[in-house]
Design a protein around this motif. Structure first.
Motif, short mmCIF file in Angstrom:
data_model
loop_
_atom_site.label_atom_id
_atom_site.label_comp_id
_atom_site.label_asym_id
_atom_site.label_seq_id
_atom_site.Cartn_x
_atom_site.Cartn_y
_atom_site.Cartn_z
N UNK A 25 8.19 -4.47 5.10
CA UNK A 25 9.39 -4.86 4.36
C UNK A 25 10.66 -4.39 5.06
N UNK A 26 10.55 -4.12 6.37
CA UNK A 26 11.71 -3.69 7.14
C UNK A 26 11.98 -2.21 7.10
N UNK A 27 11.09 -1.44 6.48
CA UNK A 27 11.30 0.00 6.41
C UNK A 27 10.99 0.69 7.73
N UNK B 89 3.77 9.40 10.73
CA UNK B 89 2.61 9.32 9.85
C UNK B 89 1.84 8.03 10.08
N UNK B 90 2.53 6.94 10.28
CA UNK B 90 1.86 5.66 10.54
C UNK B 90 1.00 5.78 11.79
N UNK B 91 1.46 6.57 12.76
CA UNK B 91 0.71 6.72 14.02
C UNK B 91 -0.48 7.66 13.89
N UNK C 57 2.84 5.71 3.01
CA UNK C 57 2.49 4.29 2.99
C UNK C 57 3.13 3.63 4.19
N UNK C 58 2.63 2.48 4.55
CA UNK C 58 3.20 1.71 5.66
C UNK C 58 4.32 0.83 5.10
N UNK C 59 5.57 1.20 5.38
CA UNK C 59 6.72 0.47 4.85
C UNK C 59 7.30 -0.53 5.83
#
Length: 920
Positions: free
Chosen positions: A534-536, A542-544, A529-531
């Motif tokens: 919330x500052x994660x 993985x986001x990339x 997930x894209x965290x």
């Protein structure tokens, strides 16, 4: 390539039978490991039909998979695994007037919710994995989540399904007369012959999810075949498209947090609260239970009322005042210590604890705790008595568990400290599970309340259903899937619950010592997930790329296979899985189960290259502090200004040609600011000249000295060289790292032991001493050094609290802050925020990673990923802020990335504060 893969590819399908793919998809979020023969990622419904055609021709079973967060082993299988999440993930249509959304099965819940909320609507059910679970997976399990109390289960929110049967038939099912099809005719006839059985054994209470929900096929329930298929776990049909009901989203929510002496008394209070809320607060949207052993693991958690067990009771309202009043009414009815929370940020923080319950509970006991018996449900009015008997059963079996979950629905989640690594432990696992099933059945409950039965509970269905009901379910399977192609081993003709246990493998090979560490990953998938919102930080790669292999979970699965002897450490799958890991340590903080992939990667590289030639970048960037200490800075800078020499240097060092090389400081910090011979006594502060600040950021060091002097402190630079060995650690050169780090501890310990504050300016180096040193060194002084060193912000914030320092005035200054990954994940950033807020600056703190991450973004083969990571959050924020904003980045990597990709000179906190202090 096997014949099956050949057949799939000849059908035009994206099929992967590599050792990497088989390892990645061998597990979901359950205890089970079943490697598939091949993984297929369909691009549309026709691709799914093509897979089914090949499956029929070859007799190969098919298992559907969404986000891979299934906890009962529902999404693993020995044949073809169809991953719908990669491509089959579109929102087909959203009809705000009709309040429906038509979606492909791989769409993530949060993506649908974002689109619905924009229309003032929402999709009701919201599992704790809503940031990554798919609608298709929710349909498979009949998922519910915290707010099913207010909005119903997934089955209650299905309006239409387009499905494929095992024979390749495509059907559109909705309310009303079903389409003409011999299979559907046979299904209805079978149910008609057993109406009494269906009415007495199925659908007895809301969370009776175990088995097939045949009650939907009763005439009084509209013979809803579409809703009947919800919860059948892909054993009867394959979902191609779904139309889901949306509801009007309540504009305001409030949370009554109720404290109880223990979880039993919290459970006892549920029936009365449900009645009271229905009478006075318009009903509850959610009523969740949470144990103190989970909240105790969350640093900085919001304040909770007195107690060791809590209920979170959520209400809604048309105004904030109405929501608050309803929450207060619930709290008054409870008559226990409570808090009413209306602040959205605080509500979100509390819900995050609940959503991370599965991961947090896994490490809440003295031994690792596991799923396997984590989803039983009983009628809510019997919940308190059930929990007491359940706890007694745990004690009798020598086990422990932490209960939490959807108490308003009678659904209890728990993680239990099963010992599955030996035969005795696995025997106790079976004995307890069978006894637990009998206990639940005795309370009129269900083996599963929302996770489905999968491989964990299907064998137990005969303990809650009569032989006639079990036979009826087998008859349904025979009608819809006569050849047993769809997810075999689940629900009907089940596999033993203790077969194919992932943890039953013995640790072997070079990573045997990491067996327990890599199995911290339970597969809950927060890393997919894209965290960042919330500052994660987890998981930037993985986001990339959105590839499973580039997630913390995917890497853990591969390393689990290495530690268990299923893969050699030299297998290309291992290298491919770890290649794009930035060693950011984001997972060490953000993963609820505490996975630390940076550490695992370091150990794996150490083993992979033992006695072998390493990549060029390991010798150059991996030993950068050594070369920096040996290199005359002025000469180096002159040489690097030559494009030809710079190109040769990059090529030799394994650095991407598109990268610029950082400039050396003209003189090292230890030479620029030596301790004066006239200095007497002990200073107020020692400044540690880490290798990066010493050789590349001497100006930052002098700014820190000036700032501390302006604060009335005598600050001096530690004269000895002390390298944290970070670059050796991240490239897996652990023998040298231990020696160099040991020397640093030897040097720094006397300074720390003197009681004088020791400040580090480079967060990644300080993080290495706070985390890696204790891990790598058998030296008690490492812990003392880690505890005795602080960041500049930590020192200043402590003086701020004591009233002995005032922050310079930065009113009117917009500051865009990119915390270094290790700063956010290991060191902590709260002190920095406190200092910035005290200065009056307008602060925008970014989540995520800058994308450079030390040597990672410099290396050949990583440039595109590095840029993609930066483009996710950092670079858009800097562009949006405009030229008048200050960009703050304490980490050298972040400053280099910003200079390289945005042409921005980012400041260190010391530079920002001394610059403000020197303003006229």
């Amino acid at each position: 390539m096997n014949d099956l893969t050949v057949a799939l590819r000849q059908a035009g399908l994206e099929a992967d039978d590599s050792s990497l793919a088989r390892s990645l998809y061998a597990s979901d979020a359950s205890l089970y490991r079943i490697p598939p023969q091949v993984v297929v990622r369909p691009r549309d419904g026709d691709d799914v039909l093509a897979v089914l055609a090949v499956a029929r021709e070859t007799g190969t079973p098919v298992t559907m998979r969404g986000a891979g967060t299934s906890i009962a082993g529902n999404a693993v299988g020995p044949g073809i695994v169809i991953d719908t999440g990669r491509h089959l993930n579109r929102l087909v249509a959203l009809d705000a007037e009709a309040r429906t959304a038509t979606v492909q099965p791989g769409i993530v819940h949060a993506a649908l919710q974002t689109e619905a909320v924009a229309q003032g609507l929402r999709f009701g059910p919201d599992p704790s994995t809503h940031t990554r679970c798919t609608i298709g997976g929710m349909i498979g399990n009949n998922a519910c989540g915290s707010r099913a109390l207010g909005y119903g289960r997934t089955a209650d929110n299905v309006e239409r399904l387009k499905v494929a049967l095992a024979d390749g038939s495509t059907l559109v099912l909705a309310d009303g007369q079903p389409p003409e099809h011999p299979t559907l005719t046979a299904l209805q006839a079978l149910v008609h012959d057993h109406l009494g059985l269906v009415r007495t054994e199925f659908g007895r209470f809301g969370r009776q999810v175990s088995g097939y929900s045949l009650e939907h096929l009763l005439p009084e329930n509209g013979r809803r075949i579409d809703r009947f298929l919800v919860g059948t776990e892909g054993t009867l049909a394959v979902v191609l498209e779904a139309t889901m009901r949306l509801v009007e989203d309540a504009p305001y929510r409030a949370l009554a947090v109720l404290g109880y002496p223990d979880m039993f008394e919290a459970a006892d209070a549920v029936p009365a609260l449900l009645v009271a809320a229905a009478d006075g607060a318009g009903g509850l949207a959610a009523l969740e239970g949470l144990d103190h052993r989970i909240t105790d693991l969350v640093a900085g958690a919001p304040e909770l009322p007195a107690g060791t067990g809590w209920l979170f009771a959520e209400v809604t309202g048309s105004t904030e005042a109405e929501a608050r009043s309803r929450a207060q009414a619930v709290a008054s009815a409870a008559g226990v210590p409570h808090r009413v929370v209306t602040d959205l940020a605080e509500q979100a923080a509390l819900w995050r604890i609940r959503e991370d319950g599965a991961g947090l509970a896994a490490r809440s006991l003295s031994r690792p705790a596991h799923s396997g018996w984590e989803d039983a449900a009983v009628p809510p009015e019997r919940l308190g008595a059930y929990l007491r008997d359940f706890d007694a059963l745990l004690r009798d079996c020598g086990l422990d568990g932490v209960p939490y979950g959807h108490f308003g629905d009678g659904c209890v989640h728990v993680r239990i400290d099963f010992e599955l690594g030996d035969r005795a432990g696995r025997r106790r696992f079976r004995e307890f599970t069978e006894a637990g099933a009998d206990l639940v059945a005795g309370y009129g409950g269900s083996m599963s309340g929302e996770h489905g039965d999968g491989r964990a509970r299907s064998e137990l269905l005969g303990r809650m259903y009569s032989p006639e009901a079990v036979a009826l379910m087998a008859g349904v399977k025979q009608v819809l899937d006569p050849n047993g192609l769809l997810n075999p081993g689940v629900l009907v003709d089940p596999e033993p619950l203790d077969a194919s246990l992932r943890l039953a493998s013995a640790p072997v090979g070079p990573l045997a010592d990491l067996f327990g560490d890599v199995h911290r990953c339970t597969g809950v998938g927060r890393c997919v997930a894209d965290n960042t919102g919330t500052g994660g930080v987890m998981c930037p790669s993985y986001v990339a790329t959105r590839e499973e292999k580039d997630s913390t979970r995917g890497r853990s699965r591969v390393l689990q296979d290495v530690a268990a002897g299923h893969l050699p450490v030299t297998d290309p799958a291992v290298t491919e899985a770890l290649d794009l890991c930035l060693a950011c340590k984001g997972c060490a903080r953000d993963c609820p189960t505490g996975v630390d992939m940076a550490t695992y990667k370091s150990h794996t590289l150490h083993e992979q290259y033992a006695g072998k030639r390493r990549p060029r970048s390991h010798y150059a960037l991996g030993r950068l502090p050594k070369w920096a200490a040996m290199t005359p800075p002025r000469l180096a800078n002159r040489m690097l200004r030559s494009k030809a020499l710079a190109a040769v240097t990059k090529r030799t060092a394994g650095i991407d040609a598109r990268r610029s090389l950082p400039q050396f400081s003209a003189r090292s910090l230890r030479k620029v600011a030596p301790t004066p011979e006239s200095a007497v006594g002990t200073p107020d502060v020692w400044l540690w000249a880490d290798s990066f600040t010493d050789h590349f950021g001497a100006g930052i060091g002098t700014a820190a000295l000036e700032l501390l002097a302006a604060a009335g402190l005598d600050a001096r630079v530690i004269p000895e060289r002390a390298c944290c060995a970070l670059t050796w650690v991240t490239t897996g050169q652990l023998d040298q790292a231990r020696r160099i780090m040991g020397d640093a501890i030897e040097t720094l310990h006397p300074y720390v032991a003197s009681g004088v504050p020791v400040v580090g300016l480079e967060p990644s180096c300080l993080a290495a001493l706070r985390s890696d040193a204790e891990h790598l060194l058998d030296d008690p002084r490492a812990a003392e050094v880690a505890a005795g060193m602080s960041t500049l912000a930590e020192l200043l914030s402590s003086r701020l609290e004591a009233g002995t320092w005032s922050a310079p005035d930065l009113s009117g200054t917009r500051v865009v802050v990119q915390p270094h990954c290790h700063q956010a994940s290991v060191v902590g950033f709260a002190a920095d925020l406190a200092v910035l807020e005290a200065s009056g600056a307008t602060v925008q703190r970014l989540g995520g990673c800058c994308g450079l991450a030390g040597n990672f973004g410099m290396e050949q083969g990583h440039y595109e990923t590095s840029v993609a990571v930066a483009e996710h959050t950092l670079l858009p924020a800097v562009r949006e802020a405009g030229p008048g904003a200050v960009v703050l980045a304490d980490g050298m990597s972040c400053r280099v990335q910003l200079a390289d990709l945005a042409g921005v000179r980012a400041l260190h906190l010391a530079e920002l504060l001394i610059g403000a202090a020197e303003r006229p």
